[in-house]
Write an enzyme that holds these catalytic residues in place. Sequence first.
Site, short mmCIF file in Angstrom:
data_model
loop_
_atom_site.label_atom_id
_atom_site.label_comp_id
_atom_site.label_asym_id
_atom_site.label_seq_id
_atom_site.Cartn_x
_atom_site.Cartn_y
_atom_site.Cartn_z
N TRP A 96 -9.89 23.27 34.33
CA TRP A 96 -10.64 22.95 35.55
C TRP A 96 -9.59 22.66 36.60
O TRP A 96 -8.86 21.67 36.51
CB TRP A 96 -11.54 21.74 35.31
CG TRP A 96 -12.48 21.46 36.44
CD1 TRP A 96 -13.72 22.00 36.63
CD2 TRP A 96 -12.28 20.53 37.52
NE1 TRP A 96 -14.29 21.49 37.78
CE2 TRP A 96 -13.44 20.59 38.34
CE3 TRP A 96 -11.25 19.67 37.89
CZ2 TRP A 96 -13.58 19.82 39.49
CZ3 TRP A 96 -11.38 18.91 39.04
CH2 TRP A 96 -12.54 18.99 39.81
N CYS A 137 -10.05 19.15 31.94
CA CYS A 137 -9.68 20.33 31.17
C CYS A 137 -9.90 20.06 29.68
O CYS A 137 -10.05 18.93 29.25
CB CYS A 137 -8.22 20.69 31.42
SG CYS A 137 -7.82 20.97 33.16
N GLU A 145 -32.36 12.33 40.45
CA GLU A 145 -31.95 13.13 39.30
C GLU A 145 -32.52 14.54 39.36
O GLU A 145 -31.84 15.52 39.04
CB GLU A 145 -32.35 12.43 38.00
CG GLU A 145 -32.00 13.19 36.72
CD GLU A 145 -30.51 13.38 36.51
OE1 GLU A 145 -30.15 14.18 35.63
OE2 GLU A 145 -29.70 12.74 37.21
N ARG A 169 -15.75 21.74 29.58
CA ARG A 169 -14.86 20.83 30.28
C ARG A 169 -14.12 21.51 31.44
O ARG A 169 -13.49 20.84 32.26
CB ARG A 169 -13.84 20.25 29.31
CG ARG A 169 -14.43 19.39 28.23
CD ARG A 169 -13.34 18.84 27.32
NE ARG A 169 -12.46 17.95 28.04
CZ ARG A 169 -12.63 16.64 28.12
NH1 ARG A 169 -13.66 16.06 27.53
NH2 ARG A 169 -11.78 15.89 28.79
N LYS A 199 -18.06 18.96 32.28
CA LYS A 199 -18.94 18.01 31.61
C LYS A 199 -18.42 16.57 31.70
O LYS A 199 -19.16 15.65 32.00
CB LYS A 199 -19.09 18.40 30.13
CG LYS A 199 -20.03 17.52 29.33
CD LYS A 199 -21.46 17.73 29.76
CE LYS A 199 -22.43 16.92 28.92
NZ LYS A 199 -23.78 16.98 29.46
N ASN A 218 -4.36 17.76 30.42
CA ASN A 218 -5.58 17.37 31.13
C ASN A 218 -5.24 16.14 31.94
O ASN A 218 -4.74 15.15 31.40
CB ASN A 218 -6.71 17.06 30.14
CG ASN A 218 -7.92 16.45 30.83
OD1 ASN A 218 -8.24 16.81 31.95
ND2 ASN A 218 -8.57 15.51 30.16
N GLY A 219 -5.50 16.19 33.25
CA GLY A 219 -5.22 15.04 34.09
C GLY A 219 -4.54 15.46 35.37
O GLY A 219 -4.62 16.61 35.79
N LYS A 239 -30.24 17.97 39.47
CA LYS A 239 -30.35 19.08 38.54
C LYS A 239 -30.48 20.41 39.29
O LYS A 239 -29.85 21.41 38.93
CB LYS A 239 -31.55 18.88 37.61
CG LYS A 239 -31.40 17.77 36.61
CD LYS A 239 -30.46 18.09 35.46
CE LYS A 239 -29.08 17.57 35.61
NZ LYS A 239 -28.83 16.17 35.79
N HIS A 286 -37.96 7.54 58.40
CA HIS A 286 -36.73 7.04 59.03
C HIS A 286 -35.69 8.15 59.23
O HIS A 286 -34.51 7.85 59.42
CB HIS A 286 -36.14 5.90 58.20
CG HIS A 286 -37.01 4.69 58.17
ND1 HIS A 286 -37.10 3.80 59.22
CD2 HIS A 286 -37.87 4.24 57.21
CE1 HIS A 286 -37.96 2.85 58.91
NE2 HIS A 286 -38.44 3.09 57.71
N GLU A 327 -27.05 21.26 40.86
CA GLU A 327 -26.01 21.55 39.89
C GLU A 327 -26.08 22.97 39.35
O GLU A 327 -25.05 23.64 39.22
CB GLU A 327 -26.12 20.59 38.69
CG GLU A 327 -25.58 19.21 38.93
CD GLU A 327 -25.74 18.35 37.70
OE1 GLU A 327 -24.76 17.74 37.28
OE2 GLU A 327 -26.86 18.26 37.14
#
Length: 601
Positions: A74, A2, A474, A27, A596, A100-101, A478, A497, A481
């Site tokens: 968040w 947050c 990566e 955030r 983020k 936050n936490g 992207k 495989h 996300e």
Amino acid sequence: MCGIVGYVGGREALPVLLDGLKRLEYRGYDSSGVVVLNGGGLKVERAPGKLAALELRLKARPIAGRAGLGHTRWATHGGVTEGNAHPHRSCDGTIAVVHNGIVENYAELRKELRGHSFTSDTDTEVVAHLVEHFYRKQGGKHPLRALTLALEKIRGSFALGVIFADHPDLLLAARVNCPLVLGIGKGENFLASDLSALLRHTRRILPLEEGEVAKIDRDGVQVFDRRLGKIRRRPLRISWKADTAAKGGYAHFMLKEIHEQQQTIAAEVQGRDRALDGVRLPRDVERIVIVACGTAWHAGLVGKTAIEELARVPVEVGLASELRYGDSPFGPGTLTVAVSQSGETADTMAAVRMAQAAGSSVLAVTNVRGSTLAREAEQVLFMRAGLEVGVAATKTYTSQVMNLVLLAAHLGRRRGTLSAGRFQSILDGARRLPGQVERVLAAAPGIRKWAKKFSRGYDFMYIGRRYNLATAYEGALKMKEISYLHAEGYGAGEMKHGPLALVDEKMVCVAIAPRGRVTEKMVSNIQEIRARKGRVIAIATEGDALVRGVADHVFEIPACDEMWSPVLAVIPLQLFAYHAATALGRDVDQPRNLAKSVTVE
């Protein structure tokens, strides 16, 4: 994850709080709220959804006052509702808290707080009632003491901002395992989850350390330990520009930050031919463990390949979220390289502390001066990417890759495993990268057409080998996300495989196949996919007819040393994901369910 912002001073608090929340919204953006000390009482406004919903309410009902706190959420405990939005208040409404936490023992504390009235499903609300409980026991005269007594009861991680109706012009702050910084101005002072909320107002920053609490008023800030012993520490001066947090004419921060890579990559190379920012590399290191999460873990894979090639040291790349619960691979002969853009990633910090407890020296690679990682590591290699606002990492990924490859080269020279000539050729290749990035970006408009074509009805499989195995991971991340399309990254040699079973005419395979040691192997893998009616988009070196002959679409990057190819090859993949997301109408800068900086487990 947050975002918290606080202000006390001579100005109206509300505009400062809202500006800070805009810069912290990456955030968390499930809900937001503010509390302002107004006429001797606390006035609160909260709204579910993005910050715009709160702004609309405050436009209709503005709150005057010169001290206050803001929060963007968040969600961890409790759904996305107005009642679960911060700030949370005490029973009598005279104390408000933003957090936050995670409060791990909130259920236990809630049972202990008999007689208190709870109105939310959150873990945070117990903090407001705990502070109220101890504040009453102190006779309403010692708010800081009440806060520290409350903290003794809490298990978990937190950054807290607290305001009291009957103590005008006073904010309190505390931190354990979550970032919180104080901003020092003239006749006004601030607190925030990170620097981006403060840069418009001050460059003098005082990060809170683990377990510290602080009093903030318009005349200054005072920092204390948990026993209320005073702590004296000089503020840091931050050089980032405030306009870094503006879009600069681009449609999204992410697009701006993709295009900024020409400058950030140039910055990473400058002055690093003879020394690596004062980092002292050990000659006799036995092994290296790179710890990271998400995109930083992908950069770590590039670092592993480069270090093993150039410095001949065995390297393990560990997901920090797994390492912290495993049997420790660390020890006195191990160098731990911790990679975190924010320097606050909770899992990475936990792994770092494990490493240090086992006697391992820690070298941090981070983008944020004054971050927890930068303060706790023995040595720091600072990235030069500047502030990144988009939730999906772009320029910070290429900066991490640059730093890890440069680290590998310098370590190779230190150990005598890399010749002076080869070292120079690697640096020469690095210096060419900014101009090559410019050429990649200039050729990028064609990617938009592919993205629009394949954004509906297709799945994505990204494949690569050696240095570009990380690029495959990566690129897929992207796409996931920001577009919410299904995408997976695989080692190309692993296709037979199992993953080949997924290939059909609706599978788009993105093959990262620049010229290097494994190009011919990549071509064979592409042919296996084509034989099963898979569509292939390839990233290849300019003029490579072999790759062009087996792919449906090819995006060419300039010729470069194989170890620098991940820097160039990832940029078209960033743009591919960006254009797919915009074609689908996604919120590119603030993708759903993400934040983020991951500061909780």
